[in-house]
Structures are given as C-alpha cells and as structure tokens.
Design an enzyme around this catalytic site. Structure first.
Site, mmCIF file in Angstrom:
data_model
loop_
_atom_site.group_PDB
_atom_site.id
_atom_site.type_symbol
_atom_site.label_atom_id
_atom_site.label_comp_id
_atom_site.label_asym_id
_atom_site.label_seq_id
_atom_site.Cartn_x
_atom_site.Cartn_y
_atom_site.Cartn_z
ATOM 1 N NE ARG A 1 1.822 2.177 -6.641
ATOM 2 C CZ ARG A 1 1.688 1.397 -5.567
ATOM 3 N NH1 ARG A 1 0.660 1.556 -4.776
ATOM 4 N NH2 ARG A 1 2.590 0.473 -5.305
ATOM 5 C CG PHE B 1 -6.413 -7.471 -6.065
ATOM 6 C CD1 PHE B 1 -5.712 -7.755 -4.903
ATOM 7 C CD2 PHE B 1 -5.847 -6.610 -6.998
ATOM 8 C CE1 PHE B 1 -4.458 -7.206 -4.677
ATOM 9 C CE2 PHE B 1 -4.585 -6.055 -6.776
ATOM 10 C CZ PHE B 1 -3.900 -6.370 -5.619
ATOM 11 C CD GLU C 1 -2.311 0.761 4.875
ATOM 12 O OE1 GLU C 1 -1.886 1.464 3.938
ATOM 13 O OE2 GLU C 1 -1.686 -0.209 5.319
ATOM 14 C CG ASP C 2 -3.413 1.267 0.476
ATOM 15 O OD1 ASP C 2 -3.206 0.724 1.582
ATOM 16 O OD2 ASP C 2 -2.835 0.896 -0.561
ATOM 17 C CG ASP D 1 -6.169 -8.180 2.452
ATOM 18 O OD1 ASP D 1 -7.209 -8.254 1.798
ATOM 19 O OD2 ASP D 1 -5.348 -9.108 2.534
HETATM 20 P P1 IMP Z 1 -2.517 -6.376 5.044
HETATM 21 O O1 IMP Z 1 -1.196 -6.292 5.747
HETATM 22 O O2 IMP Z 1 -2.819 -7.782 4.584
HETATM 23 O O3 IMP Z 1 -3.673 -5.792 5.813
HETATM 24 O O4 IMP Z 1 -2.350 -5.645 3.690
HETATM 25 C C1 IMP Z 1 -2.525 -4.353 3.522
HETATM 26 C C2 IMP Z 1 -1.785 -3.857 2.296
HETATM 27 O O5 IMP Z 1 -1.873 -4.782 1.196
HETATM 28 C C3 IMP Z 1 -2.453 -2.614 1.852
HETATM 29 O O6 IMP Z 1 -1.866 -1.511 2.447
HETATM 30 C C4 IMP Z 1 -2.266 -2.650 0.341
HETATM 31 O O7 IMP Z 1 -1.065 -2.005 0.019
HETATM 32 C C5 IMP Z 1 -2.201 -4.126 -0.018
HETATM 33 N N1 IMP Z 1 -3.521 -4.621 -0.487
HETATM 34 C C6 IMP Z 1 -4.407 -5.391 0.178
HETATM 35 N N2 IMP Z 1 -5.513 -5.639 -0.560
HETATM 36 C C7 IMP Z 1 -5.320 -4.991 -1.731
HETATM 37 C C8 IMP Z 1 -6.147 -4.829 -2.923
HETATM 38 O O8 IMP Z 1 -7.291 -5.318 -3.059
HETATM 39 N N3 IMP Z 1 -5.595 -4.060 -3.908
HETATM 40 C C9 IMP Z 1 -4.374 -3.496 -3.812
HETATM 41 N N4 IMP Z 1 -3.585 -3.596 -2.726
HETATM 42 C C10 IMP Z 1 -4.059 -4.354 -1.692
HETATM 43 MG MG MG Z 2 -0.988 0.158 1.967
#
Ligand code: IMP
Ligand code: MG
Length: 178
Positions: free
Chosen positions: A162, A149, A96-97, A100
């Site tokens: 990206r 962010f 995963e990247d 959050d």
């Molecule tokens: P989660 O489901 O809230 O944990 O979100 C995770 C996904 O939201 C990540 O895989 C990212 O694709 C996107 N995301 C969350 N924070 C950021 C950020 O700071 N920059 C860019 N994408 C984000």
């Molecule tokens: Mg992601």
C-alpha cells in the site's frame, strides 16, 4: 515487494486527482459534501483528493472488503461508521480505489442510497471496466486500467504494497522464445 512495472506515476496520479477535485467542486460549489472513503485501499486517494478540494468537505470512513490475494471472493464484508442521521439530506461522494467486478461499490451505493442522501455519486481512482460482473459504472473515474493486478498508492496484495507511492503491476513472466 518484487519489482513492479509502473502503470501510473505519482505525477500522473496527482494531476488527475486535481482534475477530479476541480470537477467535483464545479458541481457542489459552496454546498457541503460528505466524502465517504472506503478503507483501506482508497485512503491515499481520498486524502489527496480532499487536500485539493477547495469546498466544505466532511470525511467519513467505511471498511469494505471482498478480496483474498488476487481474486474477488464475491462475498462483501462491510463495517460502517456512518448512519442515516449523518447522511440524510446531504451530498455524498463515495471514494473508491478500484472498481473490478463492481460488487463492492454497487453494494455500498445501494446501502447509502437507502439513507436518503440529497445526492449520491461515486468517484473511483481506477476502473477495470472489462472485469465487471455486476453492471455498475462510477460517475467519476481517474483512470481506466487493463486486466492487471495493480499495487501501490493504497492498493494491496495481501495487505502489502500500500505504501508504494505510485501504481504498479507485477511484472509479466516472459515466455521463453523458441
Ligand atoms: P469489486 O467488488 O470486485 O469491484 O472489487 C473492488 C475491490 O477489490 C477494490 O476496492 C479493491 O480493494 C480490490 N481490488 C480489485 N482489483 C484490485 C487490484 O488490481 N489490486 C488491488 N486491489 C484490487
Ligand atoms: Mg477498495
């Protein structure tokens, strides 16, 4: 794309990615591993991680999204390109990247777990620990980040940014001093 503050340089990312690849290899050794890349954000990280991984690796992709602009919508959209026959009895690493709220990775983890892999772990490049809503901790983490962010190295803002080779954050607007 506007000017960004550098959060992690290309060198820092590559060094940490090598450490993670070595750590994973020390666990799996000669056993085959399926790396599941979550599109689109984790694509750069997954490619670099796999190039540094010396063992037998299979690459699969899933597409998952929950974000609109800078906000998590809370609704997960997923399209899978993997099925139970590929996963059952195999070692799987979800790549995963960024984690959050934790919703996306928890959702995908639970989904793949039902396919009965031999083992299942998660590896995220970035972790915004303080933003967690769903309790979920990644097994492997590249770097922890503050509540910023971040953009670049696969991460986007409305699909842009990206291709920036480092990880940056939007510059904070300075409040005028009185
Ligand atoms: P989660 O489901 O809230 O944990 O979100 C995770 C996904 O939201 C990540 O895989 C990212 O694709 C996107 N995301 C969350 N924070 C950021 C950020 O700071 N920059 C860019 N994408 C984000
Ligand atoms: Mg992601």
């Amino acid at each position: 794309m506007e000017d960004l503050d550098v959060v992690f340089t290309e060198e820092q990312i590559q060094k940490r990615t090598k450490e993670l690849a070595d750590e994973l290899y020390s666990i799996y050794g000669n056993e085959e591993v399926i790396f599941v890349c979550t599109l689109k954000g984790a694509v750069f990280f997954t490619c670099d991680l796999l190039k540094k991984y010396p063992g037998d690796a299979i690459l699969e992709f899933v597409k998952i999204s929950s974000y609109s602009g800078e906000e998590s919508t809370g609704r997960i959209k997923m399209s899978l390109n993997i099925n139970e026959e590929n996963i059952k009895g195999k070692n799987v690493v979800i790549v995963e990247d960024i984690v959050d709220t934790g919703r996306s990775l928890k959702y995908l983890y639970d989904y793949i777990k039902l396919m009965n892999p031999k083992s299942l772990v998660t590896c995220t490049l970035l972790d915004k620990k303080m933003k967690r809503i769903v309790p979920f901790e990644s097994d492997y983490v590249g770097f922890e980040v503050d509540d910023l962010f971040v953009i670049g190295y696969g991460l986007d803002y409305n699909q842009m940014g990206r291709n920036i080779p480092y990880i940056g954050a939007k510059k904070k607007v300075k409040k005028p001093s009185k």
